[in-house]
Design a protein around this motif. Structure first.
Motif, PDB file in Angstrom:
ATOM      1  N   HIS A   1       0.846  -1.202   0.000  1.00 16.37           N
ATOM      2  CA  HIS A   1       0.000   0.000   0.000  1.00 16.37           C
ATOM      3  C   HIS A   1       0.873   1.239   0.000  1.00 16.37           C
ATOM      4  CE1 HIS A   1      -3.213   2.791   0.666  1.00 16.37           C
ATOM      5  NE2 HIS A   1      -2.766   3.137   1.866  1.00 16.37           N
ATOM      6  N   SER A   2       0.595   2.175  -0.908  1.00 18.58           N
ATOM      7  CA  SER A   2       1.290   3.462  -0.951  1.00 18.58           C
ATOM      8  C   SER A   2       0.472   4.514  -0.223  1.00 18.58           C
ATOM      9  CB  SER A   2       1.516   3.908  -2.403  1.00 18.58           C
ATOM     10  OG  SER A   2       2.580   3.202  -2.998  1.00 18.58           O
ATOM     11  N   VAL A   3       1.130   5.234   0.675  1.00 17.54           N
ATOM     12  CA  VAL A   3       0.478   6.278   1.476  1.00 17.54           C
ATOM     13  C   VAL A   3       0.989   7.631   0.983  1.00 17.54           C
ATOM     14  CG1 VAL A   3       0.014   7.139   3.793  1.00 17.54           C
ATOM     15  CG2 VAL A   3       0.429   4.694   3.437  1.00 17.54           C
ATOM     16  N   TYR A   4       0.079   8.433   0.427  1.00 20.03           N
ATOM     17  CA  TYR A   4       0.435   9.744  -0.104  1.00 20.03           C
ATOM     18  C   TYR A   4       0.050  10.875   0.850  1.00 20.03           C
ATOM     19  CZ  TYR A   4       0.676   6.858  -4.293  1.00 20.03           C
ATOM     20  OH  TYR A   4       0.977   5.866  -5.189  1.00 20.03           O
ATOM     21  N   GLY A   5      -0.753  10.557   1.843  1.00 18.91           N
ATOM     22  CA  GLY A   5      -1.177  11.515   2.846  1.00 18.91           C
ATOM     23  C   GLY A   5      -1.953  10.775   3.919  1.00 18.91           C
ATOM     24  N   ALA A   6      -1.927  11.284   5.142  1.00 16.96           N
ATOM     25  CA  ALA A   6      -2.602  10.595   6.243  1.00 16.96           C
ATOM     26  C   ALA A   6      -4.111  10.788   6.156  1.00 16.96           C
ATOM     27  CB  ALA A   6      -2.086  11.109   7.581  1.00 16.96           C
ATOM     28  N   THR A   7      -4.855   9.722   6.438  1.00 18.29           N
ATOM     29  CA  THR A   7      -6.315   9.820   6.436  1.00 18.29           C
ATOM     30  C   THR A   7      -6.853  10.390   7.744  1.00 18.29           C
ATOM     31  OG1 THR A   7      -6.465   7.529   7.213  1.00 18.29           O
ATOM     32  CG2 THR A   7      -6.589   7.886   4.848  1.00 18.29           C
ATOM     33  N   PHE A   8      -5.999  10.518   8.739  1.00 18.22           N
ATOM     34  CA  PHE A   8      -6.408  11.044  10.044  1.00 18.22           C
ATOM     35  C   PHE A   8      -5.498  12.218  10.380  1.00 18.22           C
ATOM     36  CE2 PHE A   8      -3.430   7.600  10.336  1.00 18.22           C
ATOM     37  CZ  PHE A   8      -2.425   8.095  11.151  1.00 18.22           C
ATOM     38  N   ALA A   9      -6.041  13.220  11.012  1.00 18.17           N
ATOM     39  CA  ALA A   9      -5.243  14.394  11.369  1.00 18.17           C
ATOM     40  C   ALA A   9      -5.910  15.118  12.527  1.00 18.17           C
ATOM     41  CB  ALA A   9      -5.107  15.335  10.168  1.00 18.17           C
ATOM     42  N   PRO A  10      -5.139  15.854  13.323  1.00 22.63           N
ATOM     43  CA  PRO A  10      -5.705  16.562  14.486  1.00 22.63           C
ATOM     44  C   PRO A  10      -6.791  17.558  14.118  1.00 22.63           C
ATOM     45  CG  PRO A  10      -3.310  16.510  14.593  1.00 22.63           C
ATOM     46  CD  PRO A  10      -3.682  16.012  13.237  1.00 22.63           C
ATOM     47  N   THR A  11      -6.790  18.066  12.895  1.00 24.00           N
ATOM     48  CA  THR A  11      -7.774  19.067  12.506  1.00 24.00           C
ATOM     49  C   THR A  11      -9.136  18.456  12.161  1.00 24.00           C
ATOM     50  OG1 THR A  11      -6.832  18.923  10.278  1.00 24.00           O
ATOM     51  CG2 THR A  11      -6.085  20.726  11.678  1.00 24.00           C
TER      52      THR A  11
ATOM     53  N   PRO B   1     -12.663  16.213  12.895  1.00 23.11           N
ATOM     54  CA  PRO B   1     -13.500  15.894  14.057  1.00 23.11           C
ATOM     55  C   PRO B   1     -13.033  14.584  14.694  1.00 23.11           C
ATOM     56  CG  PRO B   1     -14.856  16.554  12.189  1.00 23.11           C
ATOM     57  CD  PRO B   1     -13.455  16.414  11.668  1.00 23.11           C
ATOM     58  N   TRP B   2     -13.084  14.513  16.015  1.00 23.62           N
ATOM     59  CA  TRP B   2     -12.485  13.370  16.707  1.00 23.62           C
ATOM     60  C   TRP B   2     -13.115  12.042  16.294  1.00 23.62           C
ATOM     61  CZ3 TRP B   2     -15.222   9.912  19.604  1.00 23.62           C
ATOM     62  CH2 TRP B   2     -16.513  10.283  19.986  1.00 23.62           C
ATOM     63  N   CYS B   3     -14.438  12.055  16.018  1.00 26.98           N
ATOM     64  CA  CYS B   3     -15.103  10.790  15.663  1.00 26.98           C
ATOM     65  C   CYS B   3     -14.615  10.288  14.303  1.00 26.98           C
ATOM     66  CB  CYS B   3     -16.617  10.968  15.669  1.00 26.98           C
ATOM     67  SG  CYS B   3     -17.212  12.347  14.669  1.00 26.98           S
ATOM     68  N   ARG B   4     -14.443  11.189  13.363  1.00 31.91           N
ATOM     69  CA  ARG B   4     -13.956  10.784  12.043  1.00 31.91           C
ATOM     70  C   ARG B   4     -12.497  10.346  12.127  1.00 31.91           C
ATOM     71  NH1 ARG B   4     -14.638  15.038   7.262  1.00 31.91           N
ATOM     72  NH2 ARG B   4     -16.803  14.666   7.866  1.00 31.91           N
ATOM     73  N   ARG B   5     -11.723  11.084  12.904  1.00 35.67           N
ATOM     74  CA  ARG B   5     -10.308  10.735  13.055  1.00 35.67           C
ATOM     75  C   ARG B   5     -10.162   9.340  13.671  1.00 35.67           C
ATOM     76  NH1 ARG B   5      -9.067  14.826  15.754  1.00 35.67           N
ATOM     77  NH2 ARG B   5      -8.782  14.037  17.857  1.00 35.67           N
TER      78      ARG B   5
ATOM     79  N   LEU C   1     -12.401   6.867  13.604  1.00 37.61           N
ATOM     80  CA  LEU C   1     -12.867   5.863  12.635  1.00 37.61           C
ATOM     81  C   LEU C   1     -11.784   5.565  11.604  1.00 37.61           C
ATOM     82  CD1 LEU C   1     -15.018   4.123  11.196  1.00 37.61           C
ATOM     83  CD2 LEU C   1     -15.779   6.224  10.029  1.00 37.61           C
ATOM     84  N   PHE C   2     -11.222   6.607  11.025  1.00 36.78           N
ATOM     85  CA  PHE C   2     -10.223   6.407   9.976  1.00 36.78           C
ATOM     86  C   PHE C   2      -8.959   5.747  10.526  1.00 36.78           C
ATOM     87  CE2 PHE C   2     -11.934  10.111   7.185  1.00 36.78           C
ATOM     88  CZ  PHE C   2     -13.029   9.322   6.860  1.00 36.78           C
ATOM     89  N   LYS C   3      -8.560   6.126  11.733  1.00 39.68           N
ATOM     90  CA  LYS C   3      -7.359   5.521  12.308  1.00 39.68           C
ATOM     91  C   LYS C   3      -7.574   4.030  12.550  1.00 39.68           C
ATOM     92  CE  LYS C   3      -4.935   7.855  15.262  1.00 39.68           C
ATOM     93  NZ  LYS C   3      -4.430   8.504  16.513  1.00 39.68           N
ATOM     94  N   ASN C   4      -8.746   3.657  13.054  1.00 41.73           N
ATOM     95  CA  ASN C   4      -9.020   2.237  13.301  1.00 41.73           C
ATOM     96  C   ASN C   4      -9.134   1.444  12.003  1.00 41.73           C
ATOM     97  OD1 ASN C   4      -8.969   2.297  16.119  1.00 41.73           O
ATOM     98  ND2 ASN C   4     -11.107   2.939  16.248  1.00 41.73           N
ATOM     99  N   LEU C   5      -9.697   2.064  10.957  1.00 38.92           N
ATOM    100  CA  LEU C   5      -9.738   1.387   9.657  1.00 38.92           C
ATOM    101  C   LEU C   5      -8.322   1.172   9.113  1.00 38.92           C
ATOM    102  CD1 LEU C   5     -12.761   3.172   7.913  1.00 38.92           C
ATOM    103  CD2 LEU C   5     -12.636   0.773   8.637  1.00 38.92           C
ATOM    104  N   GLU C   6      -7.458   2.164   9.303  1.00 37.80           N
ATOM    105  CA  GLU C   6      -6.076   2.020   8.864  1.00 37.80           C
ATOM    106  C   GLU C   6      -5.365   0.922   9.648  1.00 37.80           C
ATOM    107  OE1 GLU C   6      -4.535   3.164   6.402  1.00 37.80           O
ATOM    108  OE2 GLU C   6      -5.399   5.058   5.774  1.00 37.80           O
TER     109      GLU C   6
END
Length: 449
Positions: free
Chosen positions: A161-171, A173-177, A179-184
């Motif tokens: 898998h190539s990562v071109y940018g993080a799907t999660f970031a401090p900016t 919303p915490w719920c989306r961050r 979700l995306f971190k757990n999916l990753e």
């Protein structure tokens, strides 16, 4: 253990319908693909590779994927491109004419849609199960998560898998961050190797527990900087003449931004910067070079255009749309304004701005310190008042006559080496070879070039 997390599970394989069949008996004997009856026993066969990418437009990411696929095809490998709904018909036709097999999954879309995502997962699983891929390489977030889960469930032996940018970031919303971190994290358990386009990005994923050091490799993307080097050596007089030729007064102060019109590029912040400073700098203008590609991105573009109207900036802001050659615009910019959110990989437009000799002001984000020769004034991500203050100071310096400084030769050499397309392709080949040589069945890796 759930099927999609089962390590290296390999189901029974079915013949590939649209290509010459590579049957299980051919695999077992190592007979070369496509000539099972005539080839001698024990002859090695070429690897079969699938690249899965969410969107396929004339963008940097698509160009990098195409460069990898071109190299692999030149080696005699079997390469298939699996793309989502949002893809350029012209680009797809171009790849077909070059001899690539193209599969399009219309349910694969950029943004979260549970029903479509479930359909994509099933469609990818069936495709991977029914075709004997030696390696699946996923690109971009949606294809990355769904593609890796489906590939592991189908028993594909090597998943990259190539990562071109993080799907999660401090900016975010915490719920989306969350979700995306757990999916990753879930998809990370199905991944044999990660390719990161920058060290900061790699560090963020390791810190988040998504990948281990043994699975991570940093391979900088390739970039042709020659058009921007020509801009970097322009004299102040040449720049003024080009600015006038474009219809601007010589004393105009032009902020520039080159990016797709997507929310994480933060262009709504750029509009607020112009609104805050337009009275102090009456000749201030903002030029945004780029456009929306998908319908969802079109909604953000409409939001930006509405904001231009409501802030009274119709005479201050110009959207040029997508430009195949953005280099001429850097010749009329006075200052590059970076408003991207912090989960960029290594911002390509910043490389262009640095090579073009422009001063840079913006939000701090991943990858900036990995660009040789960069000199930037940075505010904390999302700190709009801090950004406005930095832009105000920089514009005052420009009015005071501070000259633009061309990039040093040593920095140009370092940048060319780090962001070399041939280096990117070769390093990716070496990574593939490490994985593929672990197979029991013989494979032809070098091919003919």
């Amino acid at each position: 253990m759930p099927l999609f997390l089962h390590p290296k599970r390999r189901p029974n394989l079915c013949p590939r319908p649209h290509l010459p069949q590579k049957t299980a008996s051919c695999r077992k004997s190592g007979i070369i693909f496509g000539n099972c009856n005539k080839s001698p026993r024990g002859r090695a066969m070429p690897p079969r590779i699938a690249h899965v990418i969410t969107t396929f437009y004339p963008t940097n990411t698509s160009a990098w994927v195409s460069a990898l696929a071109d190299d692999q095809k030149a080696r005699g490998w079997e390469v298939e491109l699996i793309v989502g709904r949002n893809a350029s018909p012209e680009l797809l036709e171009q790849k077909r004419r070059q001899g690539f097999f193209i599969s399009r999954i219309n349910s694969l879309r950029k943004y979260v849609h549970p029903a479509q995502d479930a359909a994509t997962l099933w469609n990818l699983f069936r495709r991977f199960r029914n075709h004997d891929y030696d390696l699946v390489h996923t690109h971009l977030a949606k294809a990355g998560v769904l593609g890796r889960l489906a590939a592991r469930a189908a028993g594909v032996p090597n998943i990259v898998h190539s990562v071109y940018g993080a799907t999660f970031a401090p900016t975010q919303p915490w719920c989306r961050r969350l979700l995306f971190k757990n999916l990753e994290k879930l998809a990370g358990r199905c991944t044999d190797r990660f390719i990161f386009v920058g060290q900061d990005l790699c560090h963020a994923y390791r810190q988040a527990g998504i990948c281990s050091n043994g699975k991570a490799e940093v391979i900088y993307y390739g970039k042709d900087i020659s058009p921007f080097l020509k801009v970097g050596v322009l004299s102040p007089e040449d720049r003024r003449l080009r600015k006038q030729a474009a219809g601007f007064a010589p004393e105009a102060l032009i902020l520039g931004n080159v990016s797709r019109l997507v929310p994480w590029k933060g262009l709504h912040h750029a509009l607020q910067v112009v609104r805050a400073l337009k009275d102090k700098f009456p000749q201030l203008r903002l030029i945004v070079v780029g456009d929306a590609k998908t319908p969802s991105e079109g909604a953000y573009k409409a939001t930006l255009l509405d904001l231009v109207q409501s802030l009274g900036l119709t005479k201050k802001v110009i959207f040029t749309g997508w430009q195949p050659d953005p280099a001429p615009y850097y010749a009329i910019f006075d200052l590059y304004l970076l408003t991207s959110q912090p989960f960029e990989g290594v911002p390509g437009s910043v490389i262009e701005a640095v090579v073009a000799g422009l001063p840079l002001v913006g939000f701090d984000c991943f990858g900036l310190r990995e660009i040789p020769g960069i000199s930037a004034r940075l505010a904390r991500p999302g700190d709009l008042s801090g950004l406005i203050a930095l832009v105000e100071e920089e514009l005052s310096c420009l009015i005071g006559g501070r000259p633009l400084r061309p990039m040093a030769e040593a920095d140009i050499a370092r940048l060319k080496e780090r962001f070399s397309l041939s280096r990117m392709v070769q390093q990716t080949f070496e990574l593939y070879r490490t994985l593929l040589e672990g197979r029991k069945a013989p494979l032809t890796l070098e091919g003919t070039r």
